[in-house]
Scaffold this active site. Structure first.
Site, mmCIF file in Angstrom:
data_model
loop_
_atom_site.group_PDB
_atom_site.id
_atom_site.type_symbol
_atom_site.label_atom_id
_atom_site.label_comp_id
_atom_site.label_asym_id
_atom_site.label_seq_id
_atom_site.Cartn_x
_atom_site.Cartn_y
_atom_site.Cartn_z
ATOM 1 N N ALA A 194 0.836 -1.210 0.000
ATOM 2 C CA ALA A 194 0.000 0.000 0.000
ATOM 3 C C ALA A 194 0.871 1.261 0.000
ATOM 4 O O ALA A 194 0.623 2.198 -0.769
ATOM 5 C CB ALA A 194 -0.931 -0.009 1.216
ATOM 6 N N CYS A 196 2.462 6.466 11.226
ATOM 7 C CA CYS A 196 1.500 7.361 10.575
ATOM 8 C C CYS A 196 0.728 8.235 11.555
ATOM 9 O O CYS A 196 0.594 9.451 11.350
ATOM 10 C CB CYS A 196 0.523 6.547 9.738
ATOM 11 N N HIS A 223 -6.243 8.985 8.785
ATOM 12 C CA HIS A 223 -6.449 8.847 10.221
ATOM 13 C C HIS A 223 -6.972 10.188 10.745
ATOM 14 O O HIS A 223 -6.539 11.255 10.303
ATOM 15 C CB HIS A 223 -5.137 8.549 10.947
#
Lengths: 348, 348
Positions: free
Chosen positions: B17, B132, B252
């Site tokens: 990804a 992340c 997120h």
């Protein structure tokens, strides 16, 4: 006066997400119902709902609907409660109102039975059922407050679309279908039906539940803050809330940080209190990946608590993950529970 | 030594990804690429990816793959980085590692360019790209720390499934289809691929990202805590995190509470700082329901901030809602940014 053995009950908003659950719970709990009157807006009148295997035709709610009613359970929106709850009281009914119309009224008790049952007694015909996200939080935190004292709550919520009603559930389902069909997602309702803009909820998170207030908080956030202080009888308790709508149908989850007043408390002490608390189920074992989730809590009446951790920096700080079915303990079941306690304690 | 005008780049984990996004960004940003080598596990070797309209065949990554490579961008999991990053360094490459393998290594800079670009200079061949959920938070909070001082962070995350890789996205999509077909949801991967139990993510929320640590926190939560202190050069900063996986694909979101050291700061002061901060976009206007969401932030490289509010009880407390594409600023874009800064500053 002899206590009745069965009561004439009215459910206002009977065809809504919460109203339907109330009817189901009255049946499942074998609530002592003499007659059950199902009321709604003109639009939904004429629909039929099953109660104890009998069809009941839903009627349009009017001021005259409440003649002979002992207990009226309202969940048809604040404006309906404001218009009709006083009429029901005039007819001698006790109203348990599941909207925000009367929650902060000083003359109206705001009740989660496990937390402040005795407040029911002081009612003047209306008892308010708190906001869903508030109920599950205070149910879990009141036992901790009793045991250890509580000075601070910071909560971030993860809230199901059913809190915005059946239409919001349909909107989520429709958007999910559109996604799988490679279509653009159409949003017409969420985050707030009457507000100016609408955003997709499928595969998204919306940091707005209910309308914004002048202070930049949403009404949902202010409900959590103000209702919690009222229910817990703690005006000085510091509370902050951030409320977020998410793409699941049922159960609200809450990431909650608390600061306890007592020193030298540890996770096992919290586990001990929560294990023995009424209406609370502790699901907390990292070694077996045991914690509650919205799906695991759905269709259950308890409040589930997991992920209890001591804060790394503040020895009086703890983190909890609190999950409950927003339509049951968060709404319908808490409403019926209040009705049960009204009767049990002879406070009608 | 004359500075090169183009570089030999290797991407390890090119079919994943993040790896795919890195290749796209190298092209979109016109990164000065001389040769591009795409590396993967044996299983994915032989696949073809497009770069500047040319097909590149993905090769199996081995110790010898790095001969002649100037910069190697790793995102194939911690074990691959541990095995091969030192080999790449031996071959003279500088490694930018997007796994947790080296992040807390004292000899490895952990970098978000807007926050601590100058740390890159001290590298010994490996530079780590943070987690992340950490990147977007420090990108938004560092400007506030600089302006007002910062003593406390409490964060609850709302994290996309793409953070767990392409397979996790497929699992969510498959479960959504099962739901629409009235089938039971089958869970084989989330919350953590190698862990004992798996739970459905569709229409659910999982309060577990990565495995549990002995202290009851998950590894993801500890990453946010420890990495933030390292990047912000603030060992004494109090940080708590609760990390939750949710049913959306990209971006997120984070509900963040901070306590500032400076008194008499208000929301407008935070707006002013955030408006002028590198890489930050302020989207905050309750009157027009303006706030970032996972869908609105997807495929964008900035970090978006909204819902800035002063805490009601603590005049030094503020709440923020921070959203960013977890595969871009949270991973691929931050990685390429580090590579850009390496070159610009002649720190290779």
């Amino acid at each position: 006066m002899t206590k009745k053995t069965a009561y004439n009950i009215a459910v206002v908003g009977a065809t809504g997400a919460v109203g339907q659950k109330i009817v189901q719970i009255l049946e499942a709990k074998k609530f002592p119902v003499n007659t059950l009157k199902l009321l709604s807006s003109e639009r939904s009148a004429g629909k039929k709902l099953l109660f104890n295997n009998k069809e009941i035709i839903v009627e349009k709610a009017t001021a005259e609907s409440f003649a002979g009613i002992d207990i009226a359970l309202f969940s048809a929106g604040g404006s309906v409660s404001k218009a009709l709850a006083p009429k029901a009281v005039e007819h001698g009914a006790v109203v348990i109102d599941n909207t925000s119309a009367y929650r902060m009224d000083e003359n109206v008790p705001l009740v989660v039975p496990e937390v402040n049952e005795s407040d029911i007694k002081a009612h003047n015909g209306i008892i308010a059922n708190p906001n869903c996200s508030t109920i599950q939080m205070v149910a879990a935190l009141k036992p901790l407050q009793k045991a250890f004292g509580l000075s601070r709550i910071i909560v971030s919520t993860y809230q199901a679309v059913s809190g915005a009603g059946n239409q919001a559930c349909k909107e989520l389902e429709n958007q999910v279908k559109q996604f799988l069909d490679n279509q653009d997602l159409t949003a017409e309702l969420l985050p707030v039906k009457g507000d100016k803009k609408h955003y997709p909820i499928a595969f998204n998170a919306l940091p707005q539940i209910d309308v914004f207030q002048d202070n930049g908080y949403t009404f949902e956030e202010m409900k959590m803050i103000n209702e919690t202080k009222k229910i817990m009888h703690s005006k000085e308790l510091a509370i902050a809330a951030t409320c977020v709508r998410l793409p699941f149908f049922t159960s609200h989850a809450e990431s909650v940080y608390v600061e306890l007043e007592r020193d030298n408390v540890d996770v096992k002490d919290l586990w001990g209190v929560l294990t023995n608390a009424e209406g609370i189920v502790l699901e907390d074992d990292p070694s077996t990946q045991t914690y509650p989730t919205p799906l695991s809590a759905a269709n259950k009446e308890e409040v589930f608590v997991g992920r209890v951790r001591k804060d790394i920096d503040n020895p009086n700080g703890f983190h909890l993950w609190i999950v409950s079915d927003n339509l049951l303990k968060g709404a319908a079941w808490n409403t019926v529970q209040i009705a049960e306690r009204l009767i049990e304690n002879d406070w009608l």
